[in-house]
Design an enzyme around this catalytic site. Structure first.
Site, PDB file in Angstrom:
ATOM      1  N   THR A   1      49.876  46.481  45.051  1.00 52.85           N
ATOM      2  CA  THR A   1      49.885  45.376  46.003  1.00 52.85           C
ATOM      3  C   THR A   1      50.124  45.877  47.432  1.00 52.85           C
ATOM      4  O   THR A   1      50.726  46.940  47.619  1.00 52.85           O
ATOM      5  CB  THR A   1      51.015  44.392  45.613  1.00 52.85           C
ATOM      6  OG1 THR A   1      51.262  43.506  46.688  1.00 52.85           O
ATOM      7  CG2 THR A   1      52.321  45.119  45.316  1.00 52.85           C
ATOM      8  N   ASP A   2      49.714  45.074  48.408  1.00 52.56           N
ATOM      9  CA  ASP A   2      50.029  45.415  49.812  1.00 52.56           C
ATOM     10  C   ASP A   2      51.497  45.140  50.132  1.00 52.56           C
ATOM     11  O   ASP A   2      51.990  45.555  51.186  1.00 52.56           O
ATOM     12  CB  ASP A   2      49.115  44.658  50.779  1.00 52.56           C
ATOM     13  CG  ASP A   2      49.259  43.141  50.707  1.00 52.56           C
ATOM     14  OD1 ASP A   2      49.943  42.635  49.797  1.00 52.56           O
ATOM     15  OD2 ASP A   2      48.678  42.457  51.580  1.00 52.56           O
ATOM     16  N   GLU A   3      52.199  44.440  49.210  1.00 52.04           N
ATOM     17  CA  GLU A   3      53.599  44.083  49.495  1.00 52.04           C
ATOM     18  C   GLU A   3      54.491  45.324  49.562  1.00 52.04           C
ATOM     19  O   GLU A   3      55.602  45.261  50.086  1.00 52.04           O
ATOM     20  CB  GLU A   3      54.124  43.082  48.463  1.00 52.04           C
ATOM     21  CG  GLU A   3      53.300  41.810  48.464  1.00 52.04           C
ATOM     22  CD  GLU A   3      53.926  40.652  47.702  1.00 52.04           C
ATOM     23  OE1 GLU A   3      55.153  40.627  47.565  1.00 52.04           O
ATOM     24  OE2 GLU A   3      53.169  39.778  47.257  1.00 52.04           O
TER      25      GLU A   3
ATOM     26  N   ALA B   1      45.069  40.093  30.069  1.00 50.77           N
ATOM     27  CA  ALA B   1      45.151  38.657  29.802  1.00 50.77           C
ATOM     28  C   ALA B   1      45.796  37.913  30.974  1.00 50.77           C
ATOM     29  O   ALA B   1      46.043  36.712  30.896  1.00 50.77           O
ATOM     30  CB  ALA B   1      45.935  38.397  28.514  1.00 50.77           C
ATOM     31  N   GLY B   2      46.082  38.642  32.058  1.00 52.89           N
ATOM     32  CA  GLY B   2      46.663  38.020  33.252  1.00 52.89           C
ATOM     33  C   GLY B   2      45.574  37.539  34.200  1.00 52.89           C
ATOM     34  O   GLY B   2      44.385  37.526  33.869  1.00 52.89           O
ATOM     35  N   PHE B   3      45.988  37.149  35.391  1.00 50.94           N
ATOM     36  CA  PHE B   3      45.060  36.559  36.366  1.00 50.94           C
ATOM     37  C   PHE B   3      43.991  37.569  36.819  1.00 50.94           C
ATOM     38  O   PHE B   3      42.793  37.383  36.569  1.00 50.94           O
ATOM     39  CB  PHE B   3      45.891  36.030  37.545  1.00 50.94           C
ATOM     40  CG  PHE B   3      45.099  35.663  38.756  1.00 50.94           C
ATOM     41  CD1 PHE B   3      43.977  34.843  38.658  1.00 50.94           C
ATOM     42  CD2 PHE B   3      45.491  36.111  40.009  1.00 50.94           C
ATOM     43  CE1 PHE B   3      43.247  34.494  39.794  1.00 50.94           C
ATOM     44  CE2 PHE B   3      44.775  35.762  41.141  1.00 50.94           C
ATOM     45  CZ  PHE B   3      43.655  34.963  41.037  1.00 50.94           C
ATOM     46  N   ILE B   4      44.406  38.656  37.441  1.00 59.73           N
ATOM     47  CA  ILE B   4      43.425  39.622  37.955  1.00 59.73           C
ATOM     48  C   ILE B   4      42.841  40.435  36.800  1.00 59.73           C
ATOM     49  O   ILE B   4      41.633  40.707  36.765  1.00 59.73           O
ATOM     50  CB  ILE B   4      44.080  40.555  39.002  1.00 59.73           C
ATOM     51  CG1 ILE B   4      44.639  39.732  40.163  1.00 59.73           C
ATOM     52  CG2 ILE B   4      43.068  41.582  39.511  1.00 59.73           C
ATOM     53  CD1 ILE B   4      45.514  40.518  41.125  1.00 59.73           C
ATOM     54  N   GLY B   5      43.693  40.803  35.843  1.00 58.72           N
ATOM     55  CA  GLY B   5      43.220  41.581  34.696  1.00 58.72           C
ATOM     56  C   GLY B   5      42.104  40.864  33.952  1.00 58.72           C
ATOM     57  O   GLY B   5      41.113  41.484  33.555  1.00 58.72           O
TER      58      GLY B   5
ATOM     59  N   TYR C   1      60.330  42.686  43.313  1.00 55.48           N
ATOM     60  CA  TYR C   1      58.955  42.900  42.834  1.00 55.48           C
ATOM     61  C   TYR C   1      58.288  44.041  43.602  1.00 55.48           C
ATOM     62  O   TYR C   1      57.789  45.002  42.997  1.00 55.48           O
ATOM     63  CB  TYR C   1      58.137  41.612  42.987  1.00 55.48           C
ATOM     64  CG  TYR C   1      56.635  41.840  42.920  1.00 55.48           C
ATOM     65  CD1 TYR C   1      56.025  42.261  41.743  1.00 55.48           C
ATOM     66  CD2 TYR C   1      55.823  41.653  44.043  1.00 55.48           C
ATOM     67  CE1 TYR C   1      54.655  42.486  41.679  1.00 55.48           C
ATOM     68  CE2 TYR C   1      54.452  41.874  43.987  1.00 55.48           C
ATOM     69  CZ  TYR C   1      53.869  42.296  42.801  1.00 55.48           C
ATOM     70  OH  TYR C   1      52.510  42.532  42.746  1.00 55.48           O
TER      71      TYR C   1
ATOM     72  N   LYS D   1      57.005  47.785  42.389  1.00 53.47           N
ATOM     73  CA  LYS D   1      55.608  48.241  42.485  1.00 53.47           C
ATOM     74  C   LYS D   1      55.550  49.530  43.328  1.00 53.47           C
ATOM     75  O   LYS D   1      54.768  50.441  43.021  1.00 53.47           O
ATOM     76  CB  LYS D   1      54.724  47.161  43.114  1.00 53.47           C
ATOM     77  CG  LYS D   1      54.488  45.946  42.244  1.00 53.47           C
ATOM     78  CD  LYS D   1      53.735  46.251  40.946  1.00 53.47           C
ATOM     79  CE  LYS D   1      52.298  46.639  41.155  1.00 53.47           C
ATOM     80  NZ  LYS D   1      51.571  46.766  39.858  1.00 53.47           N
TER      81      LYS D   1
ATOM     82  N   GLY E   1      47.246  44.566  30.985  1.00 51.00           N
ATOM     83  CA  GLY E   1      47.429  43.303  31.715  1.00 51.00           C
ATOM     84  C   GLY E   1      46.149  42.492  31.785  1.00 51.00           C
ATOM     85  O   GLY E   1      46.000  41.616  32.642  1.00 51.00           O
TER      86      GLY E   1
HETATM   87  P1  NAD Z   1      49.776  38.327  36.144  1.00 49.64           P
HETATM   88  O1  NAD Z   1      51.249  38.082  36.158  1.00 49.64           O
HETATM   89  O2  NAD Z   1      48.846  37.164  36.199  1.00 49.64           O
HETATM   90  O3  NAD Z   1      49.384  39.176  34.853  1.00 49.64           O
HETATM   91  C1  NAD Z   1      50.159  40.246  34.386  1.00 49.64           C
HETATM   92  C2  NAD Z   1      49.752  40.533  32.958  1.00 49.64           C
HETATM   93  O4  NAD Z   1      50.517  41.651  32.507  1.00 49.64           O
HETATM   94  C3  NAD Z   1      50.021  39.380  32.000  1.00 49.64           C
HETATM   95  O5  NAD Z   1      48.889  39.154  31.180  1.00 49.64           O
HETATM   96  C4  NAD Z   1      51.212  39.859  31.173  1.00 49.64           C
HETATM   97  O6  NAD Z   1      51.223  39.340  29.857  1.00 49.64           O
HETATM   98  C5  NAD Z   1      51.008  41.357  31.198  1.00 49.64           C
HETATM   99  N1  NAD Z   1      52.257  42.113  30.994  1.00 49.64           N
HETATM  100  C6  NAD Z   1      53.454  41.905  31.606  1.00 49.64           C
HETATM  101  N2  NAD Z   1      54.368  42.769  31.119  1.00 49.64           N
HETATM  102  C7  NAD Z   1      53.729  43.553  30.210  1.00 49.64           C
HETATM  103  C8  NAD Z   1      54.128  44.635  29.396  1.00 49.64           C
HETATM  104  N3  NAD Z   1      55.391  45.090  29.411  1.00 49.64           N
HETATM  105  N4  NAD Z   1      53.216  45.219  28.597  1.00 49.64           N
HETATM  106  C9  NAD Z   1      51.934  44.764  28.559  1.00 49.64           C
HETATM  107  N5  NAD Z   1      51.497  43.718  29.288  1.00 49.64           N
HETATM  108  C10 NAD Z   1      52.386  43.125  30.117  1.00 49.64           C
HETATM  109  O7  NAD Z   1      49.524  39.313  37.367  1.00 49.64           O
HETATM  110  P2  NAD Z   1      48.230  39.473  38.304  1.00 49.64           P
HETATM  111  O8  NAD Z   1      48.380  38.581  39.454  1.00 49.64           O
HETATM  112  O9  NAD Z   1      47.016  39.414  37.485  1.00 49.64           O
HETATM  113  O10 NAD Z   1      48.453  40.962  38.818  1.00 49.64           O
HETATM  114  C11 NAD Z   1      47.905  42.069  38.106  1.00 49.64           C
HETATM  115  C12 NAD Z   1      48.265  43.349  38.836  1.00 49.64           C
HETATM  116  O11 NAD Z   1      47.757  43.307  40.162  1.00 49.64           O
HETATM  117  C13 NAD Z   1      49.777  43.568  38.958  1.00 49.64           C
HETATM  118  O12 NAD Z   1      50.025  44.940  38.778  1.00 49.64           O
HETATM  119  C14 NAD Z   1      50.094  43.133  40.369  1.00 49.64           C
HETATM  120  O13 NAD Z   1      51.205  43.836  40.867  1.00 49.64           O
HETATM  121  C15 NAD Z   1      48.814  43.508  41.091  1.00 49.64           C
HETATM  122  N6  NAD Z   1      48.483  42.711  42.289  1.00 49.64           N
HETATM  123  C16 NAD Z   1      48.529  41.346  42.261  1.00 49.64           C
HETATM  124  C17 NAD Z   1      48.159  40.628  43.398  1.00 49.64           C
HETATM  125  C18 NAD Z   1      48.110  39.106  43.385  1.00 49.64           C
HETATM  126  O14 NAD Z   1      47.847  38.491  44.426  1.00 49.64           O
HETATM  127  N7  NAD Z   1      48.315  38.430  42.272  1.00 49.64           N
HETATM  128  C19 NAD Z   1      47.764  41.281  44.551  1.00 49.64           C
HETATM  129  C20 NAD Z   1      47.736  42.672  44.536  1.00 49.64           C
HETATM  130  C21 NAD Z   1      48.087  43.373  43.402  1.00 49.64           C
END
Ligand code: NAD
Length: 357
Positions: free
Chosen positions: A133-135, A9-13, A158, A162, A7
């Protein structure tokens, strides 16, 4: 240190990968399926870094995971890949079950197969961090905080998916001895946040002079954490967290949604006064079904055991975030005009009919 980040390429990743590659100096392999939420532009600042590679892989694809793990030989796996947007999980939960539950299971099994073949010293050093997540804890009343021993009580598809993945990760530690640590974090915000989430949606709608949708009466409370503070916490937990343990991550920054929206309006009014006052764009809309009222994190375990502290307050973090969106339309412009234009997600037909929405 060779770290495989799912993950990434996502926000936190992507915040984590930028931190590990740019500041920690680790060798990183980013594994990501590149769903609508994955964006390689979020890794542009490290695109030429010799210590970073990318592989487009679905975490449900065991053969592709096995191959990537065998050739990269990670000392750590940090697992962030997920479907992450509550509203999308209300409209359709299938991808959440597939990726968050089956995908986590597949990754745990791939990690276990690899880990069990390692020489003793590498086996000892290996870590699997499951990021959650805390959710999963459900909703709080006006008082109290989520602690690591708070019972799970998820409300949305969701958070239920999780919660299931957290249980799998801990079970893989207890049953197979896989060196797992779990983190549960509050709401993140900051640069590179996909504009379906509250803070970037409000910033961009306010810049465009569009309505600022606030669910229900806006009194729902979230405990906001600047994403780079989260990235540092994740590195610390993966490095020094105790095996089989959970660590809550939060910045002690509780704010009601309406206060967050008003704050963004005031800050934008100050820097772009022509369209002030933007508070007149606030529009109260039908509440999210199953909307948890309040989340608040007790992060004292992480603070006392591992010495972590959030560096940003909500005030400093939101200023930085707004400044980033003002300067980086190259990143969000294509998303707003292509993948997601700001439409409402997650409204059930029955609820819409009842309220006339
Ligand atoms: P995001 O949706 O921005 O990023 C998720 C990433 O996972 C994306 O780059 C997506 O392409 C990738 N992905 C999705 N399905 C996939 C698959 N099957 N195989 C490979 N890659 C896949 O999410 P985020 O906000 O960056 O959250 C990252 C993690 O942190 C998640 O596990 C989320 O539950 C957790 N989290 C998020 C928050 C928040 O506030 N955003 C808070 C606490 C925990």
């Amino acid at each position: 240190m060779r770290i495989l980040v799912t993950g990434g390429a996502g926000f936190i990743g992507s915040a984590l990968v930028r931190h590990l590659v740019g500041e920690v100096g680790a060798e990183v392999l980013t594994v990501d399926k590149l769903t609508y939420a994955g964006n390689l532009a979020s890794l542009k600042v490290i695109e030429n870094a010799p210590n970073h590679r990318f592989a487009r892989i679905d975490i449900c694809d065991r053969a592709a995971l096995d191959e990537a793990i065998a050739s990269f030989r990670p000392t750590r796996i940090m697992h962030l890949a997920a479907e992450s947007h509550v509203d999308r999980s209300i409209t359709g939960a299938a991808d959440f079950i597939t990726t968050n539950i089956n995908g986590t299971f597949t990754l745990l099994e791939a990690a276990r197969a690899y880990w069990s073949t390692l020489p003793a010293a590498e086996m000892q050093e290996f870590r699997f961090l499951h990021v959650s997540t805390d959710e999963v804890y459900g909703s709080l009343g006006p008082d109290g905080f989520f602690r690591e021993d708070t019972p799970y009580d998820p409300s949305s598809p969701y958070s239920a998916s999780k919660a299931a993945s957290d249980h799998l990760a801990i079970a893989w530690h207890r049953t197979y001895g896989l060196p797992v640590v779990v983190s549960n974090c509050s709401n993140n915000y900051g640069p590179y946040h996909f504009p379906e989430k509250l803070i970037p949606l409000i910033i961009l709608n306010a810049l465009d002079g569009k309505p600022l949708p606030v669910y229900g009466d806006g009194s729902n409370v979230r405990d906001w954490l600047y994403v780079e503070d989260h990235a540092r916490a994740l590195n610390l937990i993966a490095s020094r967290g105790r095996l089989g343990e959970k660590y809550n991550v939060g910045g002690r920054n509780e704010r009601s949604n309406i206060d967050v929206v008003r704050r963004i309006c005031r800050t934008l009014d100050a820097v772009r006064p022509a369209a002030a006052p933007r508070e007149q764009l606030i529009t109260f809309v039908t509440d999210r079904p199953g909307h948890d009222h309040r989340y608040a994190i007790d992060a004292s375990k992480l603070e006392t055991e591992l010495g972590w502290r959030a560096e940003q307050t909500f005030e400093t973090g939101i200023e930085r975030t707004i400044a980033w969106y003002l300067e980086n339309d190259w990143w969000w412009g294509p998303l707003r005009s292509g993948v997601y234009g700001g439409e409402r997600l997650g409204v059930l037909p029955a609820a819409a009919a009842r309220t006339g929405a």
